[in-house]
Design a protein around this motif. Structure first.
Motif, PDB file in Angstrom:
ATOM      1  N   LYS A 236       0.807  -1.213   0.000  1.00  0.00           N
ATOM      2  CA  LYS A 236       0.000   0.000   0.000  1.00  0.00           C
ATOM      3  C   LYS A 236       0.845   1.270   0.000  1.00  0.00           C
ATOM      4  O   LYS A 236       0.298   2.370  -0.094  1.00  0.00           O
ATOM      5  CB  LYS A 236      -0.929   0.006   1.220  1.00  0.00           C
ATOM      6  CG  LYS A 236      -1.943  -1.130   1.210  1.00  0.00           C
ATOM      7  CD  LYS A 236      -2.803  -1.126   2.468  1.00  0.00           C
ATOM      8  CE  LYS A 236      -3.790  -2.283   2.435  1.00  0.00           C
ATOM      9  NZ  LYS A 236      -4.636  -2.338   3.657  1.00  0.00           N
ATOM     10  N   ARG A 237       2.152   1.104   0.124  1.00  0.00           N
ATOM     11  CA  ARG A 237       3.034   2.260   0.161  1.00  0.00           C
ATOM     12  C   ARG A 237       4.285   2.032  -0.693  1.00  0.00           C
ATOM     13  O   ARG A 237       4.735   0.896  -0.888  1.00  0.00           O
ATOM     14  CB  ARG A 237       3.491   2.568   1.595  1.00  0.00           C
ATOM     15  CG  ARG A 237       2.388   2.996   2.529  1.00  0.00           C
ATOM     16  CD  ARG A 237       1.854   4.384   2.205  1.00  0.00           C
ATOM     17  NE  ARG A 237       0.905   4.819   3.227  1.00  0.00           N
ATOM     18  CZ  ARG A 237      -0.402   4.527   3.212  1.00  0.00           C
ATOM     19  NH1 ARG A 237      -0.894   3.805   2.213  1.00  0.00           N
ATOM     20  NH2 ARG A 237      -1.192   4.964   4.179  1.00  0.00           N
ATOM     21  N   LEU A 238       4.829   3.131  -1.176  1.00  0.00           N
ATOM     22  CA  LEU A 238       6.139   3.191  -1.805  1.00  0.00           C
ATOM     23  C   LEU A 238       6.947   4.181  -0.978  1.00  0.00           C
ATOM     24  O   LEU A 238       6.437   5.243  -0.601  1.00  0.00           O
ATOM     25  CB  LEU A 238       6.024   3.637  -3.259  1.00  0.00           C
ATOM     26  CG  LEU A 238       7.331   3.822  -4.035  1.00  0.00           C
ATOM     27  CD1 LEU A 238       7.181   3.290  -5.453  1.00  0.00           C
ATOM     28  CD2 LEU A 238       7.757   5.289  -4.074  1.00  0.00           C
ATOM     29  N   TYR A 239       8.217   3.843  -0.688  1.00  0.00           N
ATOM     30  CA  TYR A 239       9.005   4.633   0.249  1.00  0.00           C
ATOM     31  C   TYR A 239      10.255   5.223  -0.404  1.00  0.00           C
ATOM     32  O   TYR A 239      10.998   4.509  -1.077  1.00  0.00           O
ATOM     33  CB  TYR A 239       9.446   3.767   1.429  1.00  0.00           C
ATOM     34  CG  TYR A 239       8.306   3.254   2.265  1.00  0.00           C
ATOM     35  CD1 TYR A 239       7.750   4.037   3.268  1.00  0.00           C
ATOM     36  CD2 TYR A 239       7.780   1.982   2.045  1.00  0.00           C
ATOM     37  CE1 TYR A 239       6.698   3.574   4.041  1.00  0.00           C
ATOM     38  CE2 TYR A 239       6.724   1.504   2.811  1.00  0.00           C
ATOM     39  CZ  TYR A 239       6.183   2.301   3.806  1.00  0.00           C
ATOM     40  OH  TYR A 239       5.131   1.839   4.570  1.00  0.00           O
ATOM     41  N   GLU A 240      10.467   6.509  -0.169  1.00  0.00           N
ATOM     42  CA  GLU A 240      11.779   7.083  -0.429  1.00  0.00           C
ATOM     43  C   GLU A 240      12.620   6.787   0.800  1.00  0.00           C
ATOM     44  O   GLU A 240      12.191   7.038   1.938  1.00  0.00           O
ATOM     45  CB  GLU A 240      11.686   8.588  -0.648  1.00  0.00           C
ATOM     46  CG  GLU A 240      13.039   9.245  -0.882  1.00  0.00           C
ATOM     47  CD  GLU A 240      12.992  10.757  -0.792  1.00  0.00           C
ATOM     48  OE1 GLU A 240      14.054  11.343  -0.463  1.00  0.00           O
ATOM     49  OE2 GLU A 240      11.927  11.351  -1.009  1.00  0.00           O
ATOM     50  N   ILE A 241      13.815   6.238   0.583  1.00  0.00           N
ATOM     51  CA  ILE A 241      14.619   5.788   1.725  1.00  0.00           C
ATOM     52  C   ILE A 241      16.053   6.323   1.653  1.00  0.00           C
ATOM     53  O   ILE A 241      16.536   6.741   0.605  1.00  0.00           O
ATOM     54  CB  ILE A 241      14.647   4.246   1.827  1.00  0.00           C
ATOM     55  CG1 ILE A 241      15.295   3.595   0.571  1.00  0.00           C
ATOM     56  CG2 ILE A 241      13.247   3.710   2.050  1.00  0.00           C
ATOM     57  CD1 ILE A 241      16.746   3.237   0.706  1.00  0.00           C
ATOM     58  N   GLU A 242      16.708   6.274   2.789  1.00  0.00           N
ATOM     59  CA  GLU A 242      18.146   6.486   2.888  1.00  0.00           C
ATOM     60  C   GLU A 242      18.752   5.307   3.622  1.00  0.00           C
ATOM     61  O   GLU A 242      18.069   4.643   4.415  1.00  0.00           O
ATOM     62  CB  GLU A 242      18.457   7.782   3.645  1.00  0.00           C
ATOM     63  CG  GLU A 242      18.057   9.044   2.917  1.00  0.00           C
ATOM     64  CD  GLU A 242      18.367  10.291   3.729  1.00  0.00           C
ATOM     65  OE1 GLU A 242      18.730  10.157   4.917  1.00  0.00           O
ATOM     66  OE2 GLU A 242      18.235  11.392   3.171  1.00  0.00           O
ATOM     67  N   LEU A 243      20.021   5.044   3.372  1.00  0.00           N
ATOM     68  CA  LEU A 243      20.727   3.972   4.065  1.00  0.00           C
ATOM     69  C   LEU A 243      21.377   4.505   5.339  1.00  0.00           C
ATOM     70  O   LEU A 243      21.961   5.593   5.349  1.00  0.00           O
ATOM     71  CB  LEU A 243      21.793   3.345   3.177  1.00  0.00           C
ATOM     72  CG  LEU A 243      21.318   2.695   1.877  1.00  0.00           C
ATOM     73  CD1 LEU A 243      22.485   1.990   1.199  1.00  0.00           C
ATOM     74  CD2 LEU A 243      20.167   1.730   2.125  1.00  0.00           C
ATOM     75  N   VAL A 244      21.273   3.716   6.386  1.00  0.00           N
ATOM     76  CA  VAL A 244      21.924   4.032   7.661  1.00  0.00           C
ATOM     77  C   VAL A 244      22.775   2.835   8.030  1.00  0.00           C
ATOM     78  O   VAL A 244      22.286   1.697   8.106  1.00  0.00           O
ATOM     79  CB  VAL A 244      20.897   4.306   8.772  1.00  0.00           C
ATOM     80  CG1 VAL A 244      21.613   4.563  10.097  1.00  0.00           C
ATOM     81  CG2 VAL A 244      19.987   5.461   8.406  1.00  0.00           C
ATOM     82  N   GLU A 245      24.078   3.056   8.235  1.00  0.00           N
ATOM     83  CA  GLU A 245      24.966   1.938   8.542  1.00  0.00           C
ATOM     84  C   GLU A 245      24.679   1.394   9.935  1.00  0.00           C
ATOM     85  O   GLU A 245      24.518   2.140  10.899  1.00  0.00           O
ATOM     86  CB  GLU A 245      26.426   2.380   8.431  1.00  0.00           C
ATOM     87  CG  GLU A 245      27.392   1.210   8.434  1.00  0.00           C
ATOM     88  CD  GLU A 245      28.773   1.574   7.903  1.00  0.00           C
ATOM     89  OE1 GLU A 245      29.630   0.681   7.853  1.00  0.00           O
ATOM     90  OE2 GLU A 245      28.971   2.753   7.537  1.00  0.00           O
ATOM     91  N   LYS A 246      24.586   0.070  10.018  1.00  0.00           N
ATOM     92  CA  LYS A 246      24.367  -0.576  11.314  1.00  0.00           C
ATOM     93  C   LYS A 246      25.623  -0.448  12.171  1.00  0.00           C
ATOM     94  O   LYS A 246      26.736  -0.465  11.668  1.00  0.00           O
ATOM     95  CB  LYS A 246      24.041  -2.063  11.123  1.00  0.00           C
ATOM     96  CG  LYS A 246      22.649  -2.327  10.557  1.00  0.00           C
ATOM     97  CD  LYS A 246      22.375  -3.827  10.539  1.00  0.00           C
ATOM     98  CE  LYS A 246      20.957  -4.126  10.102  1.00  0.00           C
ATOM     99  NZ  LYS A 246      20.692  -5.584  10.122  1.00  0.00           N
ATOM    100  N   LYS A 247      25.411  -0.366  13.474  1.00  0.00           N
ATOM    101  CA  LYS A 247      26.535  -0.253  14.404  1.00  0.00           C
ATOM    102  C   LYS A 247      26.569  -1.457  15.327  1.00  0.00           C
ATOM    103  O   LYS A 247      25.585  -2.115  15.553  1.00  0.00           O
ATOM    104  CB  LYS A 247      26.418   1.045  15.220  1.00  0.00           C
ATOM    105  CG  LYS A 247      26.500   2.290  14.349  1.00  0.00           C
ATOM    106  CD  LYS A 247      26.397   3.540  15.183  1.00  0.00           C
ATOM    107  CE  LYS A 247      26.475   4.798  14.331  1.00  0.00           C
ATOM    108  NZ  LYS A 247      26.345   6.045  15.116  1.00  0.00           N
TER     109      LYS A 247
END
Length: 247
Positions: A236-247
């Motif tokens: 039901k959704r389309l997302y604009e995303i950014e990557l966040v590095e896991k810590k």
């Protein structure tokens, strides 16, 4: 020279795979009749190919509303898969029919049909050639007539990554959905090595899921601004995303 080459190869093999999660920047409506197979931008517009026998389509999508501005419907015998534009041509794969299509990218008029030697899954381009997946751990590099130029085996820490599905070429790397999972792998197209993983767990919240909601599938980058978008089959959704590095 050979010692240096071996050292470089060894260094590449031992390079640590980066791990990312996604941060939602913005969300948009997504058509719930879209069994998403291919997703990409061309000249600032979003396009999507959708599967299922009897309801396969290719559509130009209004990003703001998720509605189809233009749509091609396919014969019910075809289960449409990945799609992409290269040059003036729109390329579209089918799943089990062993055929692939070419349309005019500007008018969406049919141009030709090609015999295709394997199942069609994902499709993208580096701007020079087509890059395809078939549900295995291989990526296939094809010319504009779907002829095989080379292939690579995709590996993560030396082990094959199977079920590569929808593809997108971003900043010199191939992003691939791993079918039935919430994982995206980022692949070096020269070697097949996975250089990073993207954990998309929880991207579509439970409140937006129902009995029809299917898996994550659909990666697109808008070359105009570098923004990356993700969606899934019947989401039901389309997302604009950014990557966040896991810590």
């Amino acid at each position: 020279m050979y010692v240096l080459l071996a050292a470089l190869l060894c260094s590449a093999c031992n390079a640590k795979v980066k791990e990312y999660k996604v941060k939602v920047v913005k969300e948009y409506p997504h058509a719930t009749d879209s069994y998403t197979q291919g997703l990409f931008f061309h000249k600032g517009d979003m396009y999507e190919s959708t599967g299922q026998y009897g309801s396969s389509t290719f559509r130009k999508v209004d990003l703001a509303t998720g509605e189809a501005l233009e749509k091609l419907d396919f014969n019910r015998k075809y289960f449409v898969e990945g799609s992409v534009v290269l040059g003036d041509n729109l390329y579209i794969l089918t799943w089990e029919s062993r055929v692939a299509f070419v349309y005019d990218a500007n008018t969406l008029e049919y141009k030709s049909t090609y015999s295709y030697p394997r199942e069609g899954w994902g499709l993208t381009t580096d701007g020079k050639q087509l890059i395809a997946s078939d549900g295995s751990s291989r990526l296939y590099f094809l010319d504009g007539e779907y002829k095989l130029q080379r292939s690579v085996n995709v590996t993560l820490d030396g082990r094959p990554v199977r079920y590569l599905n929808e593809l997108e070429y971003i900043d010199g790397r191939v992003w691939a959905n791993v079918y039935t999972t919430d994982l995206i792998v980022i692949i070096n197209p020269a070697t097949g090595a996975v250089e990073a993983t993207v954990d998309c767990t929880g991207l579509l919240p439970a409140s937006l899921r129902d009995s029809r909601t299917d898996v994550l599938n659909g990666i697109a980058v808008n070359p105009a601004d570098g923004k990356v978008y993700l969606t899934g089959k019947y989401w039901k959704r389309l997302y604009e995303i950014e990557l966040v590095e896991k810590k």
